[in-house]
Motif scaffolding. Structure first.
Motif, PDB file in Angstrom:
ATOM      1  N   PRO A   1       0.799  -1.231   0.000  1.00 57.01           N
ATOM      2  CA  PRO A   1       0.000   0.000   0.000  1.00 57.01           C
ATOM      3  C   PRO A   1       0.834   1.284   0.000  1.00 57.01           C
ATOM      4  O   PRO A   1       0.343   2.336  -0.395  1.00 57.01           O
ATOM      5  N   PHE A   2       2.102   1.206   0.438  1.00 52.12           N
ATOM      6  CA  PHE A   2       2.873   2.424   0.709  1.00 52.12           C
ATOM      7  C   PHE A   2       3.992   2.635  -0.309  1.00 52.12           C
ATOM      8  O   PHE A   2       4.724   1.701  -0.648  1.00 52.12           O
ATOM      9  N   ARG A   3       4.149   3.886  -0.746  1.00 53.76           N
ATOM     10  CA  ARG A   3       5.171   4.214  -1.730  1.00 53.76           C
ATOM     11  C   ARG A   3       6.573   3.989  -1.171  1.00 53.76           C
ATOM     12  O   ARG A   3       7.465   3.448  -1.872  1.00 53.76           O
ATOM     13  N   ALA A   4       6.849   4.376   0.072  1.00 56.36           N
ATOM     14  CA  ALA A   4       8.188   4.198   0.636  1.00 56.36           C
ATOM     15  C   ALA A   4       8.549   2.709   0.703  1.00 56.36           C
ATOM     16  O   ALA A   4       9.689   2.329   0.424  1.00 56.36           O
ATOM     17  N   GLN A   5       7.581   1.878   1.052  1.00 54.74           N
ATOM     18  CA  GLN A   5       7.834   0.435   1.091  1.00 54.74           C
ATOM     19  C   GLN A   5       8.063  -0.103  -0.316  1.00 54.74           C
ATOM     20  O   GLN A   5       8.923  -0.975  -0.521  1.00 54.74           O
ATOM     21  N   ALA A   6       7.320   0.414  -1.295  1.00 54.38           N
ATOM     22  CA  ALA A   6       7.529  -0.017  -2.685  1.00 54.38           C
ATOM     23  C   ALA A   6       8.950   0.326  -3.138  1.00 54.38           C
ATOM     24  O   ALA A   6       9.600  -0.478  -3.823  1.00 54.38           O
ATOM     25  N   ASP A   7       9.450   1.504  -2.743  1.00 57.43           N
ATOM     26  CA  ASP A   7      10.818   1.880  -3.108  1.00 57.43           C
ATOM     27  C   ASP A   7      11.834   0.938  -2.455  1.00 57.43           C
ATOM     28  O   ASP A   7      12.827   0.537  -3.080  1.00 57.43           O
ATOM     29  N   ALA A   8      11.585   0.577  -1.198  1.00 58.33           N
ATOM     30  CA  ALA A   8      12.506  -0.331  -0.498  1.00 58.33           C
ATOM     31  C   ALA A   8      12.477  -1.727  -1.121  1.00 58.33           C
ATOM     32  O   ALA A   8      13.525  -2.377  -1.278  1.00 58.33           O
ATOM     33  N   LEU A   9      11.301  -2.183  -1.474  1.00 58.18           N
ATOM     34  CA  LEU A   9      11.174  -3.494  -2.135  1.00 58.18           C
ATOM     35  C   LEU A   9      11.886  -3.484  -3.487  1.00 58.18           C
ATOM     36  O   LEU A   9      12.587  -4.434  -3.845  1.00 58.18           O
ATOM     37  N   GLU A  10      11.710  -2.404  -4.214  1.00 59.57           N
ATOM     38  CA  GLU A  10      12.365  -2.277  -5.518  1.00 59.57           C
ATOM     39  C   GLU A  10      13.876  -2.362  -5.376  1.00 59.57           C
ATOM     40  O   GLU A  10      14.558  -3.093  -6.111  1.00 59.57           O
ATOM     41  N   LYS A  11      14.410  -1.636  -4.413  1.00 58.89           N
ATOM     42  CA  LYS A  11      15.864  -1.626  -4.203  1.00 58.89           C
ATOM     43  C   LYS A  11      16.363  -3.023  -3.862  1.00 58.89           C
ATOM     44  O   LYS A  11      17.398  -3.482  -4.388  1.00 58.89           O
ATOM     45  N   ALA A  12      15.629  -3.736  -3.020  1.00 54.36           N
ATOM     46  CA  ALA A  12      16.059  -5.072  -2.615  1.00 54.36           C
ATOM     47  C   ALA A  12      15.967  -6.072  -3.767  1.00 54.36           C
ATOM     48  O   ALA A  12      16.849  -6.928  -3.921  1.00 54.36           O
ATOM     49  N   LEU A  13      14.940  -5.963  -4.565  1.00 50.95           N
ATOM     50  CA  LEU A  13      14.777  -6.894  -5.681  1.00 50.95           C
ATOM     51  C   LEU A  13      15.841  -6.659  -6.755  1.00 50.95           C
ATOM     52  O   LEU A  13      16.350  -7.606  -7.360  1.00 50.95           O
ATOM     53  N   VAL A  14      16.156  -5.398  -6.994  1.00 52.62           N
ATOM     54  CA  VAL A  14      17.212  -5.086  -7.968  1.00 52.62           C
ATOM     55  C   VAL A  14      18.543  -5.663  -7.495  1.00 52.62           C
ATOM     56  O   VAL A  14      19.350  -6.169  -8.291  1.00 52.62           O
ATOM     57  N   LYS A  15      18.783  -5.613  -6.189  1.00 50.53           N
ATOM     58  CA  LYS A  15      20.024  -6.153  -5.635  1.00 50.53           C
ATOM     59  C   LYS A  15      20.036  -7.681  -5.672  1.00 50.53           C
ATOM     60  O   LYS A  15      21.085  -8.304  -5.916  1.00 50.53           O
ATOM     61  N   ALA A  16      18.857  -8.291  -5.464  1.00 49.28           N
ATOM     62  CA  ALA A  16      18.807  -9.753  -5.338  1.00 49.28           C
ATOM     63  C   ALA A  16      18.752 -10.478  -6.673  1.00 49.28           C
ATOM     64  O   ALA A  16      19.193 -11.629  -6.771  1.00 49.28           O
ATOM     65  N   PHE A  17      18.218  -9.832  -7.713  1.00 47.85           N
ATOM     66  CA  PHE A  17      18.001 -10.526  -8.979  1.00 47.85           C
ATOM     67  C   PHE A  17      18.651  -9.751 -10.127  1.00 47.85           C
ATOM     68  O   PHE A  17      18.471  -8.535 -10.242  1.00 47.85           O
ATOM     69  N   ARG A  18      19.352 -10.466 -10.956  1.00 47.82           N
ATOM     70  CA  ARG A  18      19.875  -9.855 -12.170  1.00 47.82           C
ATOM     71  C   ARG A  18      18.732  -9.546 -13.121  1.00 47.82           C
ATOM     72  O   ARG A  18      17.651 -10.128 -13.036  1.00 47.82           O
ATOM     73  N   VAL A  19      18.979  -8.643 -14.059  1.00 45.63           N
ATOM     74  CA  VAL A  19      17.914  -8.235 -14.966  1.00 45.63           C
ATOM     75  C   VAL A  19      17.395  -9.423 -15.775  1.00 45.63           C
ATOM     76  O   VAL A  19      16.197  -9.526 -16.061  1.00 45.63           O
ATOM     77  N   GLU A  20      18.296 -10.355 -16.140  1.00 41.62           N
ATOM     78  CA  GLU A  20      17.859 -11.529 -16.897  1.00 41.62           C
ATOM     79  C   GLU A  20      16.834 -12.343 -16.094  1.00 41.62           C
ATOM     80  O   GLU A  20      15.861 -12.842 -16.637  1.00 41.62           O
ATOM     81  N   ARG A  21      17.092 -12.477 -14.789  1.00 40.71           N
ATOM     82  CA  ARG A  21      16.179 -13.239 -13.932  1.00 40.71           C
ATOM     83  C   ARG A  21      14.861 -12.505 -13.741  1.00 40.71           C
ATOM     84  O   ARG A  21      13.787 -13.115 -13.721  1.00 40.71           O
ATOM     85  N   ILE A  22      14.930 -11.181 -13.604  1.00 40.83           N
ATOM     86  CA  ILE A  22      13.701 -10.387 -13.469  1.00 40.83           C
ATOM     87  C   ILE A  22      12.809 -10.576 -14.696  1.00 40.83           C
ATOM     88  O   ILE A  22      11.597 -10.766 -14.594  1.00 40.83           O
ATOM     89  N   GLU A  23      13.434 -10.540 -15.876  1.00 42.93           N
ATOM     90  CA  GLU A  23      12.665 -10.714 -17.105  1.00 42.93           C
ATOM     91  C   GLU A  23      12.107 -12.124 -17.208  1.00 42.93           C
ATOM     92  O   GLU A  23      10.962 -12.329 -17.623  1.00 42.93           O
ATOM     93  N   GLU A  24      12.922 -13.110 -16.829  1.00 45.68           N
ATOM     94  CA  GLU A  24      12.470 -14.502 -16.898  1.00 45.68           C
ATOM     95  C   GLU A  24      11.261 -14.740 -15.997  1.00 45.68           C
ATOM     96  O   GLU A  24      10.312 -15.444 -16.375  1.00 45.68           O
ATOM     97  N   LEU A  25      11.297 -14.166 -14.812  1.00 46.82           N
ATOM     98  CA  LEU A  25      10.208 -14.370 -13.849  1.00 46.82           C
ATOM     99  C   LEU A  25       9.006 -13.482 -14.136  1.00 46.82           C
ATOM    100  O   LEU A  25       7.943 -13.683 -13.538  1.00 46.82           O
ATOM    101  N   GLY A  26       9.159 -12.505 -15.018  1.00 43.83           N
ATOM    102  CA  GLY A  26       8.077 -11.548 -15.221  1.00 43.83           C
ATOM    103  C   GLY A  26       7.783 -10.804 -13.933  1.00 43.83           C
ATOM    104  O   GLY A  26       6.623 -10.577 -13.567  1.00 43.83           O
TER     105      GLY A  26
END
Length: 900
Positions: free
Chosen positions: A702-727
């Protein structure tokens, strides 16, 4: 209220444009990534991060390329402001290459909004090589940059290619390209545009119909013409398609996953097939492309996507290549003949099935008469004589009953005559009461129906159903061909239409300001005649399309609960009729107008509360002007996922068509208790879903600040190839409105110490409803709360603990169904009596097979409707009538068990 008065009120309530938008594209800590080559980006940490962000927000187009940056500091109203302002921008994607990324255009080239003169901006966008590769190195490009920078009105004192140590006390012009992220999209002011519209004659437009209180004349087709569509439709969807032919306002409502987009496509194709034109206005470019993709699955005209969308280029290329001669009138007549023939075939198959089902229905009653057949035959022998016309007897007795009920001696005399004739045909014995006669007639009719079924080989209707489904598909195919040809008819594609289409090809390839200028010059009527289907965002409609009242026959406003009246008014003015689609139980638009401001404007104009733009959405307005058609069949989510929303927010008015015994047992909601930060738990949940084979994963909060934190963590945890593969996608609940994913991870971002206001925000019914209805197959809810607050959240957590709340079982079967159930259980086939799918019931659910033991209690038409709905939902159905096996349940059970 008159349209002029409405528009005057809306103009006073329209928000002003933001004067400094585009001044600093690095706000929020988003850095610029400078490029040496505007078409390529090197593979390094900062571009990898941008590529990952782009993949996580693929529906939002947050990644942009800028050319030529004003950089430094400037005073704005006495305040020093940082400036990082690209003179030219374009949404882009990063595509992986061997040594880095290709920078691929994904939308419009647009001059900075700091150039307020649109004509001047259009002229700048018309510069040669503007859309070509490496245009910065072309001759004159620095001169172009200088001209564009001067047009902003901001003073700069140097042109440089250096990107280090940019000044903090002045402005320079950096002649380089760079990548950056755009989080917010600002809309310009509409006041002047609305006042311009107020000076036009808008009588006969959809705008007038909505604010005149609605006009329901023509709500239904006066000729009774059947709806024949390229799409399979439910009865409610057919009513919508029939209504848009003539009704000034048509309203469609329904929960998520209930076929609203499907209905929009069917309605648009119907209007085009009848020679009309359609404008579809959506909330976002992604929504426009989704509808265009749905349209591409069915034969029909190629839609014109006129806004910021990559699909627009394909149409521009096609139009620039020219077009064949239009489809001849002879071919259109042949299409009509083919449709008539296939429609007749469908009706023949339906009639044959109706007759067989009616016979089955009659024969099913024979069992109750068997003990008394001999006595009835003695009393009323004609009822059991094959030479007796039982239909005529039924007609006579029915007429007699009707006349007896009416007053008058003549009616009673005619009634007696009809009854006497019927008794003579039946050879009724003296003294037999009328009730006994009717009982014998029913028994004789049932016996005759059973004999006909036996002679025809029993009640195996599988072949008949297969022929009906094939005929229906052939009819849909014929309708699709007819729509496609109608959209390309010689009448539509005359000389004026060809010239307009060629000019449109040029406009579609231009930058946004230049395209606005070119579209405004086009001869609009022949253009929409030649190209009758247009799709764009609500903002693009007013920003780009010619301001011609009633230009289109029908306008569709999608997600209308999310559209305010100010933005909708210019869209409605461009069409004669409107289809308004929405769901008031999902997220609504956000208004920045104060209550005091609304009250003052309404009082000054003497306007009513319909123009309260803070509270009345476009959908609310339409629902008050015309009846709403409710789409109740849900096709998106498994039962456990949609069940809570169906009960809590829609009062069980949702018919869940995804029910199967396997889906009922699926515990699709997992609640994960988190001790502390939910962000690492979200990453772990994504990894677990990925390991389970899910593709198409959304992470929302629900929260924009949490969405930003989630985004930062996902970018760190997954390479772009994996992000695309998982959709993989991430964002706020608001960003996911209108979207769906196979699996969703929800981070509530609530703790026991949070304020009551923060908790109320999460449990707002509209936000909560959207949050829990995005997933198709699985939802993982992360919560750090030790004691959830009473109310919707606590109730949802209790629902999540249930492995799919199956509906209550139906009553125990009786008669033939009971005997068949016993035999199936002996064969160890799992049996569920009275199993409900949507609004329909199966007599028996035998594993994955739906068993219909008799004709639907409401008759053959209801049986046909049930078969059609369940066939579309993917069910395998068996008409297990006793006549098929001579009343032997053991034989029937053996055949049904073999289908498992």
């Amino acid at each position: 209220m008159t349209p002029a008065a409405v528009l005057a009120v809306l103009a006073d309530l329209a928000p002003a444009g933001t004067g400094d938008r585009g001044l600093d594209v690095t706000r929020g800590g988003q850095p610029l990534v400078w490029l040496t080559d505007a078409e390529k980006a090197p593979r390094k940490a900062e571009t990898d991060r941008l590529a990952a962000l782009d993949a996580l927000h693929r529906e939002e187009r947050i990644l942009h390329r800028g050319w030529g940056f004003l950089a430094g500091q400037v005073d704005v109203d006495g305040t020093s402001r940082k400036v990082r302002a690209p003179l030219l921008t374009q949404p882009v994607r990063l595509e992986r290459a061997l040594t880095g990324y290709r920078v691929v255009p994904a939308g419009d080239v647009e001059i900075t909004p700091l150039v307020e003169d649109r004509g001047w901006a259009a002229g700048l966008e018309a510069a040669p090589n503007l859309n070509g590769a490496n245009w910065l190195s072309a001759i004159g490009s620095k001169a172009w940059l200088t001209s564009a920078a001067e047009a902003t009105g901001l003073a700069f004192d140097a042109v440089t290619e250096a990107t280090t140590r940019l000044p903090k006390d002045r402005l320079v012009l950096v002649a380089r390209a760079a990548l950056f992220v755009v989080r917010d999209v600002f809309g310009g002011g509409l006041r002047d545009s609305l006042l311009t519209w107020a000076g036009r004659d808008l009588s006969g437009t959809a705008l007038a119909a909505l604010y005149d209180g609605g006009d329901d004349r023509g709500a239904e087709p006066v000729d009774g013409e059947a709806v024949v569509s390229p799409l399979p439709l439910s009865a409610a969807q057919e009513r919508v398609v029939a209504r848009v032919r003539t009704a000034p306002v048509t309203v469609v409502s329904g929960p998520p996953g209930n076929g609203k987009s499907h209905t929009v496509v069917a309605a648009a194709l119907e209007v085009v097939a009848r020679g009309g034109s359609v404008l579809v206005a959506t909330q976002s470019p992604h929504a426009a492309e989704v509808l265009a993709g749905l349209l591409a699955r069915y034969p029909g005209p190629a839609p014109v996507l006129f806004g910021d969308t990559t699909s627009r280029d394909d149409l521009a290329t096609t139009l620039a290549a020219g077009a064949d001669e239009g489809v001849t009138a002879r071919q259109l007549r042949a299409d009509r003949h083919t449709m008539d023939q296939t429609l007749a075939a469908v009706r023949r198959e339906r009639t044959a099935l109706t007759e067989l089902l009616h016979a089955e229905q009659l024969a099913a009653g024979l069992e109750q008469f068997e003990p008394m057949l001999a006595a009835l035959s003695a009393d009323v022998p004609g009822a059991f004589d094959d030479s007796t016309d039982l239909a005529e007897v039924s007609r006579l007795l029915g007429a007699a009953a009707d006349r007896t009920a009416s007053a008058g001696w003549w009616g009673r005399r005619r009634s007696a005559a009809d009854r006497k004739r019927a008794h003579r045909l039946l050879r009724v014995s003296v003294g037999v009461p009328e009730g006994r006669v009717l009982e014998a007639l029913a028994a004789g009719t049932a016996q005759r129906a059973a004999a006909r079924i036996a002679v025809s080989g029993g009640g195996d209707l599988a072949g008949r159903w297969a022929r009906l489904h094939v005929a229906e598909q052939e009819l849909r195919d014929a309708a699709g061909v007819a729509v496609r040809h109608a959209a390309r008819s010689a009448k539509r594609w005359d000389g004026d239409g060809r010239r307009a289409a060629a000019a449109l090809a040029t406009a579609l390839r231009a930058g946004r300001n230049r395209r606005r200028e070119l579209l405004a010059r086009l001869d609009a009527p022949p253009l929409v005649q030649a190209l009758p289907l247009w799709i764009g965002t609500v903002a693009d409609v007013e920003d780009l399309l010619p301001a011609a009242p009633g230009l289109f026959d029908l306008v569709v406003i999608d997600e209308a609960s999310h559209v305010d009246q100010v933005r909708a008014a210019p869209v409605l003015a461009r069409a004669r009729r409107a289809l308004i689609v929405g769901d008031p139980r999902q997220l609504r638009f956000v208004s920045f107008v104060s209550d005091a401001g609304v009250g003052e404007v309404l009082a000054r104009h003497g306007a009513d509360d319909r123009l309260d733009v803070r509270r009345v959405s476009t959908f609310d307005l339409a629902a008050a002007a015309a009846p709403a058609t409710w789409l109740n069949e849900h096709f998106r989510s498994v039962p456990h996922l949609i069940g809570f929303s169906a009960r809590r927010f829609y009062d069980d008015r949702i018919s869940i068509m995804t029910r199967t015994p396997e889906a009922d047992a699926d515990r699709a909601i997992e609640v994960v208790a988190v001790d502390g930060d939910e962000v690492p738990a979200a990453v772990a949940a994504v990894e677990k879903l990925a390991a389970a084979g899910f593709r198409g994963i959304g992470v929302l909060t629900p929260f924009r600040a949490q969405a930003d934190a989630l985004e930062k963590a996902l970018v760190k945890a997954f390479r772009v190839e994996r992000i695309e593969e998982l959709g993989l996608r991430v964002g706020t609940v608001h960003a996911f409105q209108g979207s769906e994913a196979d699996a969703v991870v929800v981070s509530l971002a609530l703790t026991d110490d949070d304020t009551a206001g923060r908790r109320r925000f999460v449990t707002d019914p509209q936000l909560f409803n959207v949050m829990i209805t995005r997933a198709r197959k699985r939802l993982v809810l992360l919560s750090a709360l030790t004691e959830p607050p009473a109310g919707v959240l606590a109730d949802y957590l209790a629902h999540a603990a249930e492995p799919g709340r199956a509906l209550q079982p139906g009553p125990d079967p009786i008669g033939w169904a009971a005997r068949l159930a016993v035999e199936l259980e002996r064969l160890e086939v799992p049996i569920r009596p009275g199993y409900q799918v949507g609004s329909w019931h199966l007599d028996l659910c035998a594993g994955p097979v739906g068993v219909l033991c008799g004709v639907h209690p409401d008759g053959p038409e209801a049986h046909l409707a049930r078969q059609s709905a369940l066939h579309r939902a993917g069910w395998r159905l068996v008409d297990a009538f006793p006549s098929r096996w001579g009343g032997d349940p053991r034989r029937a059970a053996l055949e049904i068990a073999a289908l498992q």
